[in-house]
Scaffold this motif. Structure first.
Motif, PDB file in Angstrom:
ATOM      1  N   UNK A 241      87.265  27.798 -71.382  1.00  0.00           N
ATOM      2  CA  UNK A 241      88.129  28.413 -72.393  1.00  0.00           C
ATOM      3  C   UNK A 241      88.674  29.752 -71.911  1.00  0.00           C
ATOM      4  N   UNK A 242      89.826  30.109 -72.430  1.00  0.00           N
ATOM      5  CA  UNK A 242      90.411  31.412 -72.137  1.00  0.00           C
ATOM      6  C   UNK A 242      89.467  32.521 -72.585  1.00  0.00           C
ATOM      7  N   UNK A 243      89.379  33.574 -71.792  1.00  0.00           N
ATOM      8  CA  UNK A 243      88.539  34.710 -72.153  1.00  0.00           C
ATOM      9  C   UNK A 243      87.060  34.425 -72.166  1.00  0.00           C
ATOM     10  N   UNK A 244      86.621  33.412 -71.426  1.00  0.00           N
ATOM     11  CA  UNK A 244      85.223  32.993 -71.488  1.00  0.00           C
ATOM     12  C   UNK A 244      84.284  33.852 -70.652  1.00  0.00           C
ATOM     13  N   UNK A 245      84.825  34.576 -69.651  1.00  0.00           N
ATOM     14  CA  UNK A 245      83.955  35.207 -68.663  1.00  0.00           C
ATOM     15  C   UNK A 245      84.120  36.723 -68.605  1.00  0.00           C
ATOM     16  N   UNK A 246      82.993  37.384 -68.319  1.00  0.00           N
ATOM     17  CA  UNK A 246      83.000  38.833 -68.107  1.00  0.00           C
ATOM     18  C   UNK A 246      83.467  39.180 -66.699  1.00  0.00           C
ATOM     19  N   UNK A 247      83.091  38.339 -65.742  1.00  0.00           N
ATOM     20  CA  UNK A 247      83.391  38.593 -64.335  1.00  0.00           C
ATOM     21  C   UNK A 247      83.890  37.323 -63.668  1.00  0.00           C
TER      22      UNK A 247
END
Length: 345
Positions: A241-247
């Motif tokens: 999903x979009x925006x799923x990860x911090x890094x």
């Protein structure tokens, strides 16, 4: 001002060892600028008793600051300098597991583990508040994960790690390694394999492993995730999903030993073209305030060209010192550098 002395870890990679002190010095400077309450000054190499150390000074380092510094990629031991004496400082690393998780798997083209840790560290320092660095939760994505060096280092920190890898052999080898390692360590875990589909079409095969460092954590539901998908990296947006990860952290193909990407049209060895197509996809998967760290071969893509690709994807490139002094030689065909960019909040 209190002086500290850091003993550099020995490296099995002799070429990397020659530049380890300079790389570690710049890693400290990144931590100082982005993650520490206390300002660090006078970072330099020094001989103490005929042994090479990296020294630095600060009067304001807190216990939390020292816990952050304990995770420096090349740190072997840390001391406070008291006149002619060195006073050992307890090193409280984030590591939840034995270090063979990152070191035991050997294969041609594997990225040096110390450098992988450095790349993850400097990217995390830009994106995460100090307490989040030390306590999580954090989600890391490697969109060209190979056999999982970055994923394993993230797991060492207690973070959730996700990867995409186009090479089926690497995908299968990594899935088998993780499950075997967890069994050998007698760590309770579950592993599930499934197909990833979007709009009725197959995207790739997925292996997801959930596990915990202790039985107590497992009973409490404090589980970590390692997940890898066998798919083309440009299809990562169809998997997550979009925006799923911090890094987003990856070691981009060098265009030397293997092709950069495989698709239905052609097999290309042009890493720049791969990055042009893939970086916008990866950027969409970053949360606002998250950061992307990429290492790559300067012989195939210039730093200004890669910076332009990242900026066109809406990211803010860290383009000042110390981020401009990580270039180092790997071999005669690879001159490696790293670049970090942040997604605006």
């Amino acid at each position: 001002m209190q002086q500290y002395a850091m003993l550099i870890s020995p490296s099995a990679n002799r070429v990397y060892a020659r530049t380890a002190a300079r790389m570690a010095a710049n890693e400290i400077r990144v931590f100082s600028a982005h993650a520490l309450d206390g300002e660090i000054a006078e970072v330099e190499e020094a001989l103490i008793g005929g042994v090479a150390y990296l020294t630095f000074r600060s009067d304001t380092l807190s216990g939390r600051d020292l816990r952050l510094l304990a995770n420096l990629s090349s740190l072997f031991a840390l001391f406070a300098v008291r006149g002619d004496l060195l006073e050992p400082i307890a090193v409280e690393r984030l590591d939840r597991y034995d270090d063979d998780l990152v070191s035991i798997l050997k294969y041609v083209g594997k990225t040096n583990e110390q450098f992988t840790k450095l790349l993850l560290n400097v990217t995390a320092a830009v994106a995460l508040e100090p307490d989040r660095l030390l306590g999580g939760p954090v989600k890391v994505f490697d969109p060209m994960c190979g056999r999982g060096t970055t994923l394993n280092q993230a797991a060492m920190y207690g973070w959730d790690a996700f990867g995409v890898e186009v090479d089926k052999r690497d995908f299968e080898a990594y899935g088998a390694f993780v499950q075997r390692w967890l069994k050998d360590k007698r760590l309770k875990h579950t592993a599930v394999s499934s197909r990833v589909k979007r709009e009725g079409r197959g995207v790739g095969q997925r292996t997801r492993v959930e596990f915990a460092a202790t039985k107590e954590r497992h009973r409490a539901g404090d589980l970590q995730v390692l997940e890898i998908v066998n798919a083309d990296t440009v299809r990562s947006g169809e998997v997550f999903k979009r925006g799923a990860f911090d890094l987003v952290v990856t070691d981009a193909p060098y265009g030397v030993q293997h092709a950069a990407v495989k698709d239905t049209r052609a097999l290309t060895r042009k890493p720049t073209e791969v990055l042009e197509a893939a970086v916008p996809v990866w950027a969409a998967l970053l949360r606002r305030g998250g950061a992307m760290g990429i290492s790559w071969n300067l012989y195939t893509t210039s730093r200004p060209d890669l910076a332009s690709i990242l900026e066109d994807a809406g990211l803010e490139v860290m383009d000042a010192a110390p981020f401009l002094d990580f270039e180092h030689r790997v071999d005669q065909a690879i001159n490696r550098d790293l670049i970090v960019a942040r997604k605006p909040k």
